[in-house]
Write a protein that holds these residues in place. Structure first.
Motif, PDB file in Angstrom:
ATOM      1  N   HIS A 222       0.797  -1.227   0.000  1.00 31.73           N
ATOM      2  CA  HIS A 222       0.000   0.000   0.000  1.00 31.73           C
ATOM      3  C   HIS A 222       0.828   1.276   0.000  1.00 31.73           C
ATOM      4  CE1 HIS A 222      -3.031  -2.974   1.234  1.00 31.73           C
ATOM      5  NE2 HIS A 222      -3.848  -2.183   0.581  1.00 31.73           N
TER       6      HIS A 222
ATOM      7  N   ARG B  10      -9.172   3.949   9.069  1.00 30.73           N
ATOM      8  CA  ARG B  10      -9.293   2.827   8.135  1.00 30.73           C
ATOM      9  C   ARG B  10     -10.309   3.183   7.046  1.00 30.73           C
ATOM     10  NH1 ARG B  10      -7.222  -1.858   7.722  1.00 30.73           N
ATOM     11  NH2 ARG B  10      -6.240  -1.998   9.753  1.00 30.73           N
ATOM     12  N   PRO B  11      -9.963   2.923   5.777  1.00 29.77           N
ATOM     13  CA  PRO B  11     -10.912   3.237   4.695  1.00 29.77           C
ATOM     14  C   PRO B  11     -12.223   2.481   4.903  1.00 29.77           C
ATOM     15  CG  PRO B  11      -8.769   2.606   3.799  1.00 29.77           C
ATOM     16  CD  PRO B  11      -8.715   2.343   5.275  1.00 29.77           C
TER      17      PRO B  11
ATOM     18  N   ALA C 290     -12.888  -1.191   0.545  1.00 24.80           N
ATOM     19  CA  ALA C 290     -11.783  -1.455  -0.367  1.00 24.80           C
ATOM     20  C   ALA C 290     -12.262  -2.481  -1.370  1.00 24.80           C
ATOM     21  CB  ALA C 290     -10.571  -1.970   0.404  1.00 24.80           C
ATOM     22  N   ARG C 291     -12.041  -2.194  -2.663  1.00 23.95           N
ATOM     23  CA  ARG C 291     -12.433  -3.126  -3.727  1.00 23.95           C
ATOM     24  C   ARG C 291     -11.199  -3.435  -4.536  1.00 23.95           C
ATOM     25  NH1 ARG C 291     -17.659  -1.011  -3.972  1.00 23.95           N
ATOM     26  NH2 ARG C 291     -18.558  -1.950  -2.127  1.00 23.95           N
TER      27      ARG C 291
ATOM     28  N   GLY D  62      -5.014   2.131  -3.719  1.00 23.87           N
ATOM     29  CA  GLY D  62      -4.426   1.676  -2.463  1.00 23.87           C
ATOM     30  C   GLY D  62      -3.299   0.704  -2.720  1.00 23.87           C
TER      31      GLY D  62
ATOM     32  N   GLU E   6      -6.255  -2.166  -6.220  1.00 24.20           N
ATOM     33  CA  GLU E   6      -7.180  -1.974  -5.106  1.00 24.20           C
ATOM     34  C   GLU E   6      -7.530  -0.499  -4.981  1.00 24.20           C
ATOM     35  OE1 GLU E   6      -7.330  -4.404  -1.597  1.00 24.20           O
ATOM     36  OE2 GLU E   6      -6.768  -2.673  -0.380  1.00 24.20           O
TER      37      GLU E   6
ATOM     38  N   ASP F  14      -9.565   2.197  -2.442  1.00 25.03           N
ATOM     39  CA  ASP F  14     -10.160   2.279  -1.113  1.00 25.03           C
ATOM     40  C   ASP F  14     -10.582   3.710  -0.817  1.00 25.03           C
ATOM     41  OD1 ASP F  14      -7.762   3.529  -0.651  1.00 25.03           O
ATOM     42  OD2 ASP F  14      -6.983   2.043   0.727  1.00 25.03           O
TER      43      ASP F  14
ATOM     44  N   VAL G 291     -15.242   5.073  -4.312  1.00 26.94           N
ATOM     45  CA  VAL G 291     -14.636   3.823  -4.755  1.00 26.94           C
ATOM     46  C   VAL G 291     -15.406   3.255  -5.944  1.00 26.94           C
ATOM     47  CG1 VAL G 291     -14.181   1.439  -4.074  1.00 26.94           C
ATOM     48  CG2 VAL G 291     -13.597   3.310  -2.521  1.00 26.94           C
TER      49      VAL G 291
ATOM     50  N   GLU H  84     -15.898  -9.916  -0.222  1.00 29.11           N
ATOM     51  CA  GLU H  84     -14.680  -9.832   0.582  1.00 29.11           C
ATOM     52  C   GLU H  84     -13.857 -11.106   0.466  1.00 29.11           C
ATOM     53  OE1 GLU H  84     -13.673  -6.522   1.342  1.00 29.11           O
ATOM     54  OE2 GLU H  84     -12.668  -7.850   2.778  1.00 29.11           O
TER      55      GLU H  84
END
Lengths: 499, 499
Positions: free
Chosen positions: A168, A230-231, A234-235, A262, A294, A296, A302, A327
């Motif tokens: 990241h 924390r985001p 996240a995808r 990210g 990713e 985020d 997003v 997830e």
């Protein structure tokens, strides 16, 4: 296995009288745990780069600051070298012990001193594990961003010493970008604070100088890290390509569109097949390369960015773009990447992991260069990299039991790093120089620059007792190594025009 | 005006024979333009901090690298101090000349050598103006992010020397975060490259060390900066508050929500009224404080973020939140902020601009402290600050013609900076230490830390010829100044508990 191992320490090391040192230590710091029997020292003979091994003279395991202070004062007085280490997960031999030196293990300094959600920082001792910081911050919705693959085990002190990265760091930066303050002890036992609780600090930026200095400037005794929220989501998108160059163009396209993912990782066919065999991540095994991207942030952002990235990927020639549908699939996509090293390890008795950085635009040329070098030296090379950062991890596959393979792996590894330097890059991204790449430093820097490094080192440690023989080569070593100085690409790599 | 001026240079400066030096220079560098008549030297006697003035011995205006190299070699040989400067817009007297030294003006090194849209970098000479880089990059949709208020005039060499910031550095970082590589000449005339074209460089991070070193480590001859894609859209919200503390809480709330605004600025009532009188920006003159929050990126993201920020602002107690309805209104909102200093200058014959940084969470306490100090010393203080970074610019209003006001301004200025240090902050955010804040460095750092700065300086410049008397005080100065060392808030500010 002995790959790239160079037993010479630069310059003569003093021969230390072990018994006298032991006695002096026990007198000065009676409650300090000291290991001195061969069987006790054995587990400390290497760090994560197990090809390099040396038995330390003594191992000490302090628990309190005053113990370290007294120990350092004594070493300074008697001219005994000191190598500090945390968990020993480093991949460049930065914590390799010295046969005539003390190995200072800081693992017992493992207390989280403060988590401050308002100030968004955590103050921790150097032996605290990277992941433990995020776990302690989690109840406040915060985390510590840099995430090296070894984050379960590696310590924050080692992260600072090596300026550790992670998947990241394109978006969230390296360790140096996530620090507020570091407390150190100099070799003379002086306690110094580098940085401040504010975002900037006057005078010279000694915090940045210290970060990544590989234990050569001081001993870390406390670290204050920044925490981030924390985001929310996240995808991850997986794109497959028939040509590696197209994947390279897609990376440039995403960043040119002003999107900062990210994480943005690339794997070539050999690496992704190995990972698929091992993890069953769902990777397309016939693709020449895949990209994992990713995104985020907050939900709406997003979603929007996913659409834009997918468009860029298709325009760059992706034959397929898949959004992890949940997830579990997202975790699988990443598990393949994060286990790429051990997966490649299943293909070959031995492999050698490189860590070069290049300007992103040079990706296609360097990949062609690596492929040609692999063919020339008859070795397979799998490519896994932090594509967004231009940080490459070519994995050279070989069998140390086959005569000549080890030497060929060593040669091609050196050539790949020199190629990185020739295109304007560097010999390390996030693993550090340590013992492993000390000769390549002679290719990266000129005589004046290396002299300046030594002068800066001497400003902190005039006797040269902290981790000698790592990170910065002596000028004599460079003369003996006979490096072609391909300084910042100004002198061409002999074969550069081929690629 | 003589505010805070301290005529002593630390340590004895050698007395230089001006005629002999002139002759030697003319012999060694026949084509170098040299100014030596008093009337020619006059325009160079100060930089942007006009309260400090010294006539330089000589001013040189080189145009080629070799001229600088020869000049430095000669100065090194004869022990002549050298102060480098670009446009001279600095606000801390970092480019203040020395009466026994050469002022090296790098303004004629003003060529843009390369704009590389693929590599997203520009390679420029040190005398190129900050804004000129963005203008040259504009046809490619790129720009250089750091934007100090003086960006029309200030040069990139000066930006590197001072690690300049700007209203967008919360999101895009300081100068150091936007550099790839700097070429320098040492005082001995050696050419060194710090950094690389890749995102990381092995060895010690000398690029970060050099950035912000205020001309004490080397002379900048070339700078490679990163370029960023210009955001598609930028929107600005103006929120007004009845209580300054609420505005402070709103800042924390926005950042806690994981939003990183392009700019996040606060002005208190005195500052915003002055700006409104001057610029007619449309500010609510009865508000205790206003916040300007700019959001930039792609259309959909920005729209979403605007909604979220507006919610946070209202929750924090904003009585009104306005979105600039068009580009003209957005420009007006910013024009008020960017002209706050001259606007405040209209309220008072003299003002003194401070530049402290504090941990954001300490904002309410420090604002209370400033208000109480202002009442105690019977002076008005207007507050304008980069709220997101915790970088404050209190403007102390006074009239130098009123007996005692100048001294009171000087005292309150020092106390505000000590308060910043006491809460864990620092004496400068983006203006540098220079000559102005050299005494406050004694409050910021302890004896060992200042010694270490000198040792690092000596590693680059053993004879101490580069910009002596700036940035790093001698230990003797600190002893004479008698600083209370309120080191990183460990020793309390005497009155801290009051606020």
């Amino acid at each position: 296995m002995n790959i790239l191992y160079d037993a010479r320490v630069d310059g003569p090391l003093p021969v230390v009288d072990k018994q006298a040192l032991l006695l002096a230590l026990r007198t000065a710091v009676p409650d300090l745990e000291i290991l001195h029997h061969a069987e006790d020292l054995k587990p400390y003979e290497c760090d994560g780069l197990s090809a390099y091994r040396t038995m330390p003279l003594l191992v000490v395991l302090p628990e309190r600051l005053e113990q370290v202070q007294t120990l350092l004062g004594l070493c300074h007085q008697h001219g005994v070298p000191v190598v500090a280490r945390g968990a020993g997960t480093g991949l460049s031999g930065g914590a390799l012990p010295l046969s005539q030196g003390i190995l200072l293990v800081m693992a017992r300094f493992n207390r989280i001193l403060e988590v401050n959600p308002q100030g968004r920082f955590a103050r921790v001792q150097p032996g605290v594990r990277n992941l433990a910081i995020s776990q302690a911050a989690a109840p406040h919705g915060l985390y510590y961003a840099p995430d090296p693959s070894s984050q379960i085990a590696c310590t924050i002190g080692g992260n600072v010493a090596e300026n550790a990265g992670g998947v990241h760091c394109l978006k969230y930066g390296l360790t140096v970008h996530n620090l507020l303050k570091v407390e150190i002890l100099t070799i003379e036992g002086e306690r110094l604070i580098l940085g401040s609780d504010a975002l900037d600090s006057p005078g010279f930026d000694l915090l940045a100088l210290f970060t990544g200095s590989e234990g050569m400037l001081g001993i870390i005794t406390e670290v204050t890290v920044k925490l981030l929220p924390r985001p929310q989501v996240a995808r991850v998108l997986l794109a497959s390509f028939d040509r590696v160059e197209d994947a390279g163009r897609a990376v440039a396209g995403i960043l040119d569109a002003g999107i900062i993912p990210g994480g943005l990782e690339m794997m070539d066919n050999l690496a992704l097949r190995a990972a698929e065999d091992f993890i069953h991540a769902g990777y397309p095994v016939d693709a020449a390369a895949i990209l994992l991207c990713e995104l985020d942030g907050v939900e709406a952002d997003v979603r929007e960015d996913c659409d834009r990235v997918a468009t860029v990927l298709r325009q760059a020639g992706a034959r397929e773009v898949r959004l992890a549908c949940d997830e579990a699939e997202r975790a699988r996509f990443w598990a393949g990447r994060k286990n790429a090293f051990p997966a490649v390890g299943r293909l070959s008795p031995d492999y050698y992991c490189m860590d070069g950085t290049i300007p992103r635009r040079e990706l296609p040329r360097v990949l062609r260069g690596i492929a040609e070098l692999a063919a020339e030296y008859r070795l397979r090379v799998a490519n896994v990299f932090h594509a967004g950062d231009g940080n490459m991890h070519p994995l050279i596959l070989f069998d140390a039991n086959q005569p000549g393979e080890l030497e060929r792996a060593e040669t091609i590894g050196g050539k790949i790093l020199e190629l990185c330097v020739a295109v304007g890059g560097s010999i390390t991204g996030e693993h550090g120089v340590g013992r492993e790449k000390i000769n390549q430093m002679c290719a990266q820097f000129n005589r004046d620059e290396i002299s300046l490094f030594h002068a800066v080192k001497a400003a902190f440690d005039p006797k040269g007792l902290l981790n000698p023989g790592k990170n910065i080569p002596t000028l004599q070593r460079c003369a003996e190594f006979g490096a072609l100085h391909v300084h910042h690409g100004q002198l061409p790599f002999p074969d550069l025009e081929r690629f």
